[in-house]
Scaffold this motif. Structure first.
Motif, PDB file in Angstrom:
ATOM      1  N   UNK A   1      -6.954  22.024  -0.643  1.00  0.00           N
ATOM      2  CA  UNK A   1      -7.987  22.365   0.328  1.00  0.00           C
ATOM      3  C   UNK A   1      -7.713  21.631   1.626  1.00  0.00           C
ATOM      4  N   UNK A   2      -8.540  21.894   2.624  1.00  0.00           N
ATOM      5  CA  UNK A   2      -8.236  21.413   3.958  1.00  0.00           C
ATOM      6  C   UNK A   2      -8.852  20.058   4.282  1.00  0.00           C
ATOM      7  N   UNK A   3      -8.030  19.170   4.801  1.00  0.00           N
ATOM      8  CA  UNK A   3      -8.546  17.934   5.386  1.00  0.00           C
ATOM      9  C   UNK A   3      -8.809  18.258   6.850  1.00  0.00           C
ATOM     10  N   UNK A   4     -10.065  18.161   7.282  1.00  0.00           N
ATOM     11  CA  UNK A   4     -10.397  18.626   8.632  1.00  0.00           C
ATOM     12  C   UNK A   4     -10.231  17.555   9.694  1.00  0.00           C
ATOM     13  N   UNK A   5     -10.442  16.294   9.309  1.00  0.00           N
ATOM     14  CA  UNK A   5     -10.142  15.241  10.275  1.00  0.00           C
ATOM     15  C   UNK A   5      -9.843  13.949   9.540  1.00  0.00           C
ATOM     16  N   UNK A   6      -9.436  12.939  10.291  1.00  0.00           N
ATOM     17  CA  UNK A   6      -9.049  11.686   9.662  1.00  0.00           C
ATOM     18  C   UNK A   6      -7.549  11.652   9.430  1.00  0.00           C
ATOM     19  N   UNK A   7      -7.128  10.560   8.807  1.00  0.00           N
ATOM     20  CA  UNK A   7      -5.691  10.356   8.656  1.00  0.00           C
ATOM     21  C   UNK A   7      -5.333  10.021   7.217  1.00  0.00           C
ATOM     22  N   UNK A   8      -4.249  10.611   6.757  1.00  0.00           N
ATOM     23  CA  UNK A   8      -3.715  10.240   5.451  1.00  0.00           C
ATOM     24  C   UNK A   8      -2.359   9.601   5.695  1.00  0.00           C
ATOM     25  N   UNK A   9      -2.127   8.422   5.118  1.00  0.00           N
ATOM     26  CA  UNK A   9      -0.842   7.739   5.299  1.00  0.00           C
ATOM     27  C   UNK A   9      -0.198   7.516   3.947  1.00  0.00           C
ATOM     28  N   UNK A  10       1.069   7.845   3.874  1.00  0.00           N
ATOM     29  CA  UNK A  10       1.814   7.570   2.652  1.00  0.00           C
ATOM     30  C   UNK A  10       2.937   6.614   3.011  1.00  0.00           C
ATOM     31  N   UNK A  11       3.016   5.501   2.325  1.00  0.00           N
ATOM     32  CA  UNK A  11       3.988   4.453   2.614  1.00  0.00           C
ATOM     33  C   UNK A  11       4.037   4.152   4.103  1.00  0.00           C
TER      34      UNK A  11
ATOM     35  N   UNK B   1       0.847  -1.190   0.000  1.00  0.00           N
ATOM     36  CA  UNK B   1       0.000   0.000   0.000  1.00  0.00           C
ATOM     37  C   UNK B   1       0.888   1.247   0.000  1.00  0.00           C
ATOM     38  N   UNK B   2       0.631   2.178  -0.927  1.00  0.00           N
ATOM     39  CA  UNK B   2       1.464   3.384  -0.973  1.00  0.00           C
ATOM     40  C   UNK B   2       0.727   4.616  -0.460  1.00  0.00           C
ATOM     41  N   UNK B   3      -0.590   4.591  -0.547  1.00  0.00           N
ATOM     42  CA  UNK B   3      -1.356   5.772  -0.147  1.00  0.00           C
ATOM     43  C   UNK B   3      -2.653   5.309   0.497  1.00  0.00           C
ATOM     44  N   UNK B   4      -2.986   5.957   1.590  1.00  0.00           N
ATOM     45  CA  UNK B   4      -4.125   5.480   2.351  1.00  0.00           C
ATOM     46  C   UNK B   4      -4.843   6.661   3.003  1.00  0.00           C
ATOM     47  N   UNK B   5      -6.170   6.664   2.952  1.00  0.00           N
ATOM     48  CA  UNK B   5      -6.950   7.671   3.686  1.00  0.00           C
ATOM     49  C   UNK B   5      -7.874   6.925   4.630  1.00  0.00           C
ATOM     50  N   UNK B   6      -7.921   7.399   5.885  1.00  0.00           N
ATOM     51  CA  UNK B   6      -8.767   6.738   6.888  1.00  0.00           C
ATOM     52  C   UNK B   6      -9.687   7.758   7.528  1.00  0.00           C
TER      53      UNK B   6
ATOM     54  N   UNK C   1       1.503   0.048 -15.194  1.00  0.00           N
ATOM     55  CA  UNK C   1       2.350  -1.146 -15.363  1.00  0.00           C
ATOM     56  C   UNK C   1       3.784  -0.829 -14.979  1.00  0.00           C
ATOM     57  N   UNK C   2       4.192   0.433 -15.239  1.00  0.00           N
ATOM     58  CA  UNK C   2       5.547   0.850 -14.914  1.00  0.00           C
ATOM     59  C   UNK C   2       5.733   1.143 -13.434  1.00  0.00           C
ATOM     60  N   UNK C   3       4.689   0.995 -12.610  1.00  0.00           N
ATOM     61  CA  UNK C   3       4.853   1.160 -11.175  1.00  0.00           C
ATOM     62  C   UNK C   3       4.231   2.417 -10.592  1.00  0.00           C
ATOM     63  N   UNK C   4       3.666   3.273 -11.430  1.00  0.00           N
ATOM     64  CA  UNK C   4       3.013   4.470 -10.924  1.00  0.00           C
ATOM     65  C   UNK C   4       1.662   4.079 -10.310  1.00  0.00           C
ATOM     66  N   UNK C   5       1.364   4.637  -9.144  1.00  0.00           N
ATOM     67  CA  UNK C   5       0.069   4.365  -8.517  1.00  0.00           C
ATOM     68  C   UNK C   5      -0.869   5.512  -8.862  1.00  0.00           C
ATOM     69  N   UNK C   6      -2.050   5.164  -9.352  1.00  0.00           N
ATOM     70  CA  UNK C   6      -2.924   6.195  -9.917  1.00  0.00           C
ATOM     71  C   UNK C   6      -4.303   6.164  -9.282  1.00  0.00           C
TER      72      UNK C   6
ATOM     73  N   UNK D   1      -7.673   3.036  -0.177  1.00  0.00           N
ATOM     74  CA  UNK D   1      -6.363   2.385  -0.120  1.00  0.00           C
ATOM     75  C   UNK D   1      -5.847   2.222  -1.538  1.00  0.00           C
ATOM     76  N   UNK D   2      -4.633   2.689  -1.759  1.00  0.00           N
ATOM     77  CA  UNK D   2      -4.057   2.606  -3.088  1.00  0.00           C
ATOM     78  C   UNK D   2      -2.762   1.817  -3.024  1.00  0.00           C
ATOM     79  N   UNK D   3      -2.669   0.768  -3.848  1.00  0.00           N
ATOM     80  CA  UNK D   3      -1.461  -0.054  -3.860  1.00  0.00           C
ATOM     81  C   UNK D   3      -0.536   0.384  -4.986  1.00  0.00           C
TER      82      UNK D   3
END
Lengths: 318, 515
Positions: free
Chosen positions: B302-312, B255-260, B444-449, B274-276
């Motif tokens: 813009x503003x994320x007011x609550x919750x969590x963003x995780x990168x790697x 997983x490379x990018x995640x919002x909770x 295919x080249x590995x970019x997560x979109x 969840x983005x792989x």
């Protein structure tokens, strides 16, 4: 108290009026000379040309445009009226009429070029301003016209107690402008175009027509300022108008005009000219280096724009 | 017949906005015009109101062929439009706005008493009870809209175009607008009602014309017996386009990018995604679902007011777009390429290299064309940007090539995660196919979109997983089987299940109308 405050600041020029009154009081206390008849005359006379210059730019801000050629146009008209009377022997009134017409035509040229070429009016008037100044210097070789009719010069120097004769002109113009912008179709259409040119066009108005008319009026006012300056100096100096640019913008903006267009205040502009005049007069009375006036003007413009912003937020505009 | 548009076509450089679109607007009817973004609605409206001239086709008004060269000509012929952007002078009074082009005078001066009198009559026509002397900027959006309608009626409009009139007003205000529209219909006015809201269209309108990719997919179909699904299908289309559907397996990737539980100032709630690595995560939703707004919050615009963003696997707080790019290698390709994607007045090379100027600059911050080319040239070749050289200004390129430049910028920045918003809006079908191949290739080249799109075939073709958004929430998520029929049905079911809750109100409106 809070309600009173908010009601007072709703009137755009209320703050300016208060500052002017405070400045007069302060000057009276600090310098007894301020209220002397002669100083009052000098002070009031200093307002006359500035008022017309300020109105000339105010009209352009009203229609949502700017005119950088006001000073050069006024200077050109000044040497035209001087040349007509001195070199050609034209009597006073016809000379004034011809000079005013020349100013109006120069304004029309500004307007026509702006509309026709579609080039930003800022650039057009920057160019025509340079052209006007060139014609001025080409004709005069920078030599003033001194031999002006006695009645003309007498009018420029005359006064009734502390009141200069010259003041009549800007006062009449002020009243006419108030009527023009509040009660005539042409004036309302100018402000409509300045306020939202797209909407005005979709209502069936012609923004181009309004812009040309505003330029003509602006030229006429700049011409009147040029003629008044000649009367005040008693000679037609080719350098007239060279220092008008800053006050032409400062006064309408301090007076509450919106740079986005469509919103101007004649009373506000008038009070702003008075305030700037008071500052200049104070500098003289307090023997401050006059060059600092320029610095103060700059600071004042910034303060005024910032205050207007604050007021707009406070009142809940925009 | 009020207004007839026959086989109208209009092309802009690089894109055919309308091809043989037709519209038949009868007197005394409320006719809906629908279509997704880029379907050609606004082009059609601009042709009718005289802003654009069609390349082909005819415009008939009351049976007579007309050609408008300017908006004024359309107004003079009784066609009035109430656009989304308000067309009133904010600092003028309501009365003066209403009477602006025909201010009555007495002895050369504007007679404001008469202006007010006339204005009161016009306001009465639309049943708006406000003091005509107050300045327009003090009005609510709904009131401004009513004033504009009053003004249109003052122009004796026989044809009235309402462009998304309910987009920014409350339900109550919308109800009084509908009442007025029905009343105008009864008086014989032809009304074209542009809207994205299915329920209100179903309850208010008599007939509907739907545009898709510049073509008419429903031409004046009667609303009787029309279901929500029919309209959606007409708007988003069937599996009638070549798609490059291909099953890719990314479930095992990290997983490379995640919002909770992310919420935003715009009103999003409980957003989980969840983005792989190498995954294409589709974010589908109809217009107004809040897709673009979510993307903007995720990249720090813009503003994320609550919750969590995780990168790697690291929790992050992204405060600016600059930080998103520099620190987190997260990029965003805007749907609005002309204003946010490329700088039209700059050459291709500077556009592409703009994200890496810091990196490629020589000592003292000097950037030369040569240094830019070293980055831009391989990308221009890779993306097949068709141009004689990289000096070409972005403004001179076709829409498709501009989009490639907009994309190349992010590839230059070597981002790991790229949010791509409506990559093929306003791009012709042939170039669309190219973009689909390209996006798959990048993944295919590995970019997560994260692919944001309201284009159903595109979504089915590209996404590995699809999240469905509705009313600022994610209402469903499933793996994409690439089978158009089942996937589109699941997506629509998810959206219906949600919008079904609000069916009550329009039903009531219907009862009002028939009473």
């Amino acid at each position: 108290m809070n309600e009173l405050f908010s009601r007072v600041i709703r009137v755009q020029w209320s703050g300016l009026l208060a500052v002017c009154i405070l400045a007069v009081l302060a000057l009276t206390i600090v310098s007894p000379n301020f209220l002397s008849e002669y100083n009052a005359f000098v002070f009031l006379r200093s307002l006359c040309v500035s008022l017309l210059v300020a109105y000339s730019q105010m009209v352009m801000l009203g229609v949502g445009q700017m005119n950088l050629s006001i000073g050069a146009l006024g200077g050109l008209v000044a040497v035209i009226v001087g040349g007509l009377m001195d070199a050609w022997g034209v009597p006073t009134l016809p000379a004034i009429a011809i000079a005013l017409a020349a100013g109006g035509v120069a304004g029309l040229v500004n307007g026509w070029l702006t509309v026709r070429t579609g080039i930003n009016g800022f650039i057009v008037t920057l160019a025509t301003g340079s052209a006007f100044a060139g014609i001025n210097l080409g004709i005069t070789k920078a030599i003033p016209f001194y031999n002006l009719p006695a009645d003309f010069v007498a009018f420029g120097n005359g006064r009734l107690g502390p009141i200069p004769n010259l003041l009549i002109v800007p006062l009449i113009v002020s009243v006419l402008l108030v009527v023009f912008f509040s009660r005539t179709v042409t004036g309302r259409h100018m402000l409509a175009v300045g306020g939202n040119s797209h909407a005005a066009e979709l209502s069936g108005l012609s923004p181009n027509k309004a812009i040309i008319e505003a330029h003509a009026l602006s030229g006429l006012l700049a011409a009147a300022a040029g003629i008044l300056a000649v009367a005040q100096l008693g000679s037609a100096q080719p350098s007239i108008g060279a220092d008008w640019l800053i006050i032409s913008f400062a006064a309408p903006i301090i007076g509450g005009a919106s740079l986005a267009g469509g919103s101007i205040s004649i009373t506000g502009t008038l009070l702003a000219v008075v305030l700037i005049g008071l500052i200049q007069n104070a500098m003289v009375l307090l023997q401050v280096d006059p060059y600092w006036v320029t610095f103060l003007l700059g600071a004042l413009i910034l303060a005024a724009v910032w205050l207007n912003r604050y007021r707009a937020v406070r009142v809940g505009e925009d | 017949m009020g207004l007839l548009v026959e086989q109208a076509s209009k092309s802009f450089p690089g894109v055919r906005a309308l091809s043989n679109a037709s519209l038949e607007l009868a007197d005394g009817e409320i006719h809906a015009l629908m279509g997704e973004n880029g379907a050609g609605k606004s082009t059609l409206i601009k042709i009718i109101t005289g802003v654009h001239r069609p390349d082909g086709g005819r415009l008939l008004l009351h049976g007579e062929e007309v050609a408008f060269h300017a908006p004024r000509e359309a107004i003079n012929r009784g066609i009035a439009a109430v656009h989304q952007e308000r067309n009133l002078i904010p600092r003028f009074s309501v009365a003066e706005n209403l009477m602006l082009e025909r201010l009555p005078t007495s002895r050369g001066l504007v007679d404001f008493a008469a202006v007010e009198r006339e204005a009161r009559k016009m306001l009465e026509l639309v049943g708006l009870d406000i003091d005509p002397r107050i300045e327009v900027r003090r009005l609510s959006v709904a009131q401004m809209q009513m004033v504009e309608i009053a003004k249109a009626l003052g122009h004796r409009a026989r044809v009235l175009l309402l462009d998304e009139p309910t987009a920014s007003i409350s339900d109550n205000e919308a109800e009084s607008l509908f009442r007025l529209v029905r009343q105008l219909k009864a008086q014989g006015t032809a009304i074209l009602f542009v809207s994205h809201k299915l329920e209100e269209v179903l309850s208010l309108c008599d007939r509907v014309t739907v545009l898709r990719d510049g073509e008419t997919t429903l031409a004046g179909a009667s609303m009787k017996g029309m279901a929500r699904g029919d309209l959606i299908e007409a708007m988003i289309g069937r599996k009638d386009r070549a798609v490059v559907a291909r099953h890719r397996s990314v479930a095992a990737n990290p997983v490379v990018f995640e919002a909770r539980g992310v919420a935003t100032a715009f009103g999003h709630r409980d957003i989980d995604l969840t983005l792989r690595k190498g995954e294409i995560l589709g974010l589908y939703g109809l217009v107004g679902a809040g897709r673009t707004e979510l993307a903007r919050a995720l990249i720090g615009k813009d503003k994320v007011t609550s919750g969590e963003v995780r990168i790697k696997d690291q929790p992050v707080r992204i405060r600016s777009v600059e930080q998103a790019i520099r620190q987190h290698r997260l990029g965003y390709v805007s749907e609005d390429r002309k204003f946010e994607g490329v700088i039209l007045a700059h050459p291709i090379r500077s556009n592409i290299a703009s994200t890496v100027w810091n990196r490629i600059a020589a000592a003292l911050g000097f950037i030369t064309a040569k240094r830019e080319d070293r980055v831009a040239m391989p990308l221009a070749t890779q993306l097949e940007i068709r141009t004689p050289n990289l000096d070409q200004l972005a403004g001179n390129l076709s829409g498709g090539n501009q989009q490639k430049v907009s994309l190349a910028k992010w590839l230059a920045a070597e981002v790991d995660v790229l949010i791509i918003d409506e990559p093929t809006v306003g791009i012709d079908i042939k170039t669309k196919g190219y973009f689909h191949e390209l996006i798959t290739g990048l993944a295919d080249g590995g970019l997560s979109i994260i692919l944001v799109s309201s284009d159903m075939p595109e979504m089915v073709a590209l996404a590995d997983r699809i999240l469905v958004m509705h009313d600022k929430r994610i209402v469903a998520g499933f793996d994409n089987s690439h089978d158009y029929d089942t996937v589109s049905r699941s997506i629509m079911a998810a959206i219906h299940a949600q919008s079904g809750e609000s069916v009550e109100k329009p039903g009531q409106a219907m009862a009002d109308a028939t009473a």
